[in-house]
Structures are given as structure tokens and as C-alpha cells.
Motif scaffolding. Sequence first.
Motif, short mmCIF file in Angstrom:
data_model
loop_
_atom_site.label_atom_id
_atom_site.label_comp_id
_atom_site.label_asym_id
_atom_site.label_seq_id
_atom_site.Cartn_x
_atom_site.Cartn_y
_atom_site.Cartn_z
N LEU A 4 80.63 105.47 71.85
CA LEU A 4 81.22 104.61 70.84
C LEU A 4 80.23 103.51 70.50
O LEU A 4 79.78 102.78 71.38
N LEU A 5 79.89 103.42 69.23
CA LEU A 5 78.98 102.40 68.74
C LEU A 5 79.80 101.41 67.92
O LEU A 5 80.40 101.79 66.90
N GLU A 43 66.03 106.26 66.49
CA GLU A 43 65.05 106.25 67.58
C GLU A 43 65.69 106.49 68.94
O GLU A 43 65.08 107.08 69.82
N LYS A 44 66.93 106.04 69.12
CA LYS A 44 67.64 106.18 70.39
C LYS A 44 68.43 107.49 70.47
O LYS A 44 69.19 107.70 71.41
N ASN A 45 68.25 108.37 69.47
CA ASN A 45 68.99 109.64 69.40
C ASN A 45 70.50 109.42 69.42
O ASN A 45 71.24 110.14 70.09
N LEU A 46 70.94 108.40 68.69
CA LEU A 46 72.36 108.08 68.59
C LEU A 46 72.86 108.17 67.15
O LEU A 46 73.70 107.38 66.72
N VAL A 47 72.34 109.14 66.41
CA VAL A 47 72.86 109.35 65.04
C VAL A 47 74.32 109.75 65.19
O VAL A 47 74.64 110.71 65.90
N PRO A 48 75.22 109.01 64.56
CA PRO A 48 76.64 109.31 64.76
C PRO A 48 77.07 110.63 64.14
O PRO A 48 76.47 111.11 63.18
N THR A 106 79.76 111.15 69.10
CA THR A 106 79.28 109.80 68.84
C THR A 106 79.89 109.27 67.54
O THR A 106 79.69 109.88 66.48
N VAL A 107 80.63 108.17 67.66
CA VAL A 107 81.26 107.57 66.48
C VAL A 107 80.78 106.12 66.36
O VAL A 107 80.75 105.38 67.33
N LEU A 108 80.37 105.77 65.14
CA LEU A 108 79.97 104.41 64.82
C LEU A 108 81.09 103.76 64.02
O LEU A 108 81.56 104.33 63.03
N VAL A 109 81.53 102.58 64.48
CA VAL A 109 82.56 101.82 63.79
C VAL A 109 81.94 100.52 63.30
O VAL A 109 81.34 99.78 64.09
N ILE A 110 82.08 100.25 62.01
CA ILE A 110 81.52 99.03 61.43
C ILE A 110 82.67 98.16 60.95
O ILE A 110 83.48 98.58 60.13
N GLY A 111 82.73 96.94 61.52
CA GLY A 111 83.84 96.06 61.19
C GLY A 111 83.48 94.60 61.31
O GLY A 111 82.34 94.20 61.09
#
Length: 168
Positions: A4-5, A43-48, A106-111
Motif C-alpha cells: 500500500l502506497l 526505480e523502486k519497482n513499485l509501479v502500482p 500494489t495500490v497507490l492512494v493519493i489523497g
Amino acid sequence: MKNLLLMRHAKSSFKEGEMPDFERPLSKRGEKDAPRMGKLLKEKNLVPDLILSSTAVRASRTAELVAEKCGYKGEILYIQNLYLGEPESYLEALRDLKEEDGDLQTVLVIGHNPGMESLMQMLTDHMDCLPTSAIAYLKVPVRSWSALTPQVIAHLENLWRPREIKQS
């Protein structure tokens, strides 16, 4: 185990004066920081596998810039309840995700704060600030996002702040 990002939107502009909060755009700094954080994710291999974003202008623009720079190819899911949402609003959005065979690792949440910061603190027991454009990387011990509750204890793997990331 899920990734979770949690990302607070990039720095917004207050130059427009009496503009409604929801419509505030990014500042020049925000326009630079968001792509830098997207590059970091790549770069961190965390493409959501999925990006969820508040519908506010500053959050949706952040999502677009991060997605472009990290190489995200999917659709961004814009959720009205994430605009100034409490931690439970974010948890609900994640629990509502439709997964097939764990395809959303991997999920990116922007808030927005204070909800994003409170969510990070609730899930990790880690008290820290989440400044604009910062990304908290959490390892969440669930097999499915539907199992995410306030009682789940996640591990804070990293907390990246734009001012700590080298410019390139």
C-alpha cells in the motif's frame, strides 16, 4: 501480503486567491515534486497495479504526473469520498476493490491530510508527518483488500519525502 502506497497530493498553489479549496491547482514546486516521486516508484519497482485518487484538482493532477513518470498504464480511479476523507473513507475505497486472483498487489492512494496521515498512523502505529508529495510504503498482511480493517497492523517499509530525494 499487499503493498500500500499512501501519497499526499503535491504542493498546491494559493495564488488564485478566492478559489474554492477543491479547485486549487498545483504550485510550481508541486509540478516538479510529483513526477520526481513517480520516478522514484519506478526505480523502486513499485509501479502500482492501481491508482486511487481524490477528485480534487491538486490530487488528480498529482495522480496524472505520478502515473506518467512511473510508467503506470492503467486507468486512475477517482473517488469523491477521498476528498478530505477520514481514514475510514480510504479503507472503504480499498475494501471495495474488485480483485481477480490477487491481481492488485500494489495500490497507490493519493489523497489529503489529515486523513492520509491518520491512516498511516492507524495502520502502522508510526507517528510521523506526511508532507505534500510524500509517499508512505506499507506492507499489509492481507490476501485481499477486502480484509483491510483498522485492526490490521501494517509494516511501514519506507517513508519518502521529496526534499530527501535527489534531483535528476
